[in-house]
Design an enzyme around this catalytic site. Structure first.
Site, PDB file in Angstrom:
ATOM      1  N   ASP A 155       0.875  -1.178   0.000  1.00 60.05           N
ATOM      2  CA  ASP A 155       0.000   0.000   0.000  1.00 60.05           C
ATOM      3  C   ASP A 155       0.905   1.219   0.000  1.00 60.05           C
ATOM      4  O   ASP A 155       1.681   1.415   0.949  1.00 60.05           O
ATOM      5  CB  ASP A 155      -0.893   0.016   1.244  1.00 60.05           C
ATOM      6  CG  ASP A 155      -2.012  -1.011   1.174  1.00 60.05           C
ATOM      7  OD1 ASP A 155      -2.323  -1.472   0.066  1.00 60.05           O
ATOM      8  OD2 ASP A 155      -2.573  -1.351   2.226  1.00 60.05           O
ATOM      9  N   ASP A 183     -13.640  -3.806  -1.626  1.00 59.69           N
ATOM     10  CA  ASP A 183     -13.485  -3.535  -0.195  1.00 59.69           C
ATOM     11  C   ASP A 183     -14.864  -3.677   0.444  1.00 59.69           C
ATOM     12  O   ASP A 183     -15.792  -2.928   0.108  1.00 59.69           O
ATOM     13  CB  ASP A 183     -12.947  -2.115   0.027  1.00 59.69           C
ATOM     14  CG  ASP A 183     -11.538  -1.945  -0.539  1.00 59.69           C
ATOM     15  OD1 ASP A 183     -10.815  -2.955  -0.631  1.00 59.69           O
ATOM     16  OD2 ASP A 183     -11.175  -0.801  -0.885  1.00 59.69           O
TER      17      ASP A 183
END
Length: 271
Positions: free
Chosen positions: A12, A131
């Protein structure tokens, strides 16, 4: 012979640095993106996923130069996501060195991107990232157009979030997963927002619900804290790949060790 399962470290990235948060907030620095990518390639990772986590929310393009430099360092399949909104963006990132692209916010806002991407570059290049967050309900009968699952004595469905987990969409994650598979996505990166960064294990009910209903590979993401969690994602969640970040970034459990534990547990792995 059974298909081998994959171990995938996730990078990330924001401002060229790898970061890690808990439940998509409380972000901490985890190191240099290029150095970590090179390290994981040498460590025996099966693939890498690189997500520019603030590109969509900041409404900017992904960091192409960083993708190019990372691509030069790794010799395993490399997926890039974050801020990809058009076919031109996808083409640019694949040319920069990525093997696949991950679409999340843009796919929800414009599902034609999945169709066009699969048509031009092939389904194997298009990973849809979902998500998902649990929404508990009192009774499944009162909920329309949702896949409600019984967990213990409770019922829940999972809602899709976009913009790096900042924006709820009202979409049912499982139904969206079925839709993207039909549109041509070759794989789903499935992140539990409830479990992300907690190190308490994956949302196995979520992963299993996707794996049972879909024919495309599912990458379990969110919650890995030890090798057993990864084994559970394969054996109970029926995932095709397990993504982890914290346990690898801070070298709590090296990839080779995790793979050995998986093999011991009867999970087919490439060493």
């Amino acid at each position: 012979m059974p298909l081998t399962k994959r171990i995938i470290p996730c990078l990330d990235v924001t401002n060229n640095r790898v970061v890690k948060g808990t439940k998509f907030i409380d972000i901490k620095d985890a190191g240099d993106a290029i150095e970590l990518a090179r390290f994981y390639d040498e460590e025996g990772a099966d693939e890498l996923i690189f997500l520019d986590i603030t590109a969509s929310s900041d409404k900017r393009k992904i960091l192409r130069e960083l993708v190019e430099k990372t691509g030069e360092q790794v010799f395993i399949p490399f997926t890039v996501g974050g801020g990809l909104r058009t076919i031109k963006d996808i083409k640019e990132i694949l040319r920069a060195g990525a093997d696949k692209v991950s679409l999340n916010t843009a796919a929800v806002q414009n599902s034609e991107l999945i169709i066009e991407g699969a048509k031009i570059f092939g389904s194997q290049c298009v990973v849809t990232a979902i998500d998902a967050k649990r929404v508990y309900v009192a009774s499944p009968e009162k909920v329309q157009n949702r896949v409600v699952v019984e967990i213990g004595n409770q019922y829940c469905w999972w809602e899709v979030y976009i913009n790096g987990g900042r924006t709820p969409t009202g979409k049912d994650a499982i139904l969206w997963g079925e839709e993207v598979a039909n549109l041509g996505s070759g794989e789903i990166l499935l992140t539990s927002m409830d479990c992300d960064g907690t190190k308490k294990g994956y949302d196995l009910e979520l992963t299993n619900a996707f794996s049972k209903r879909l024919d495309i590979p599912i990458i379990a993401s969110g919650g890995a804290g030890n090798p057993q969690h990864i084994i559970d994602s394969f054996k109970i969640g029926k995932a095709d790949a397990a993504l982890a970040a914290s346990i690898f970034h801070y070298n709590e459990y090296p990839i080779k060790m995790v793979k050995k534990e998986c093999i011991k547990a009867g999970v087919p792995m490439r060493m």
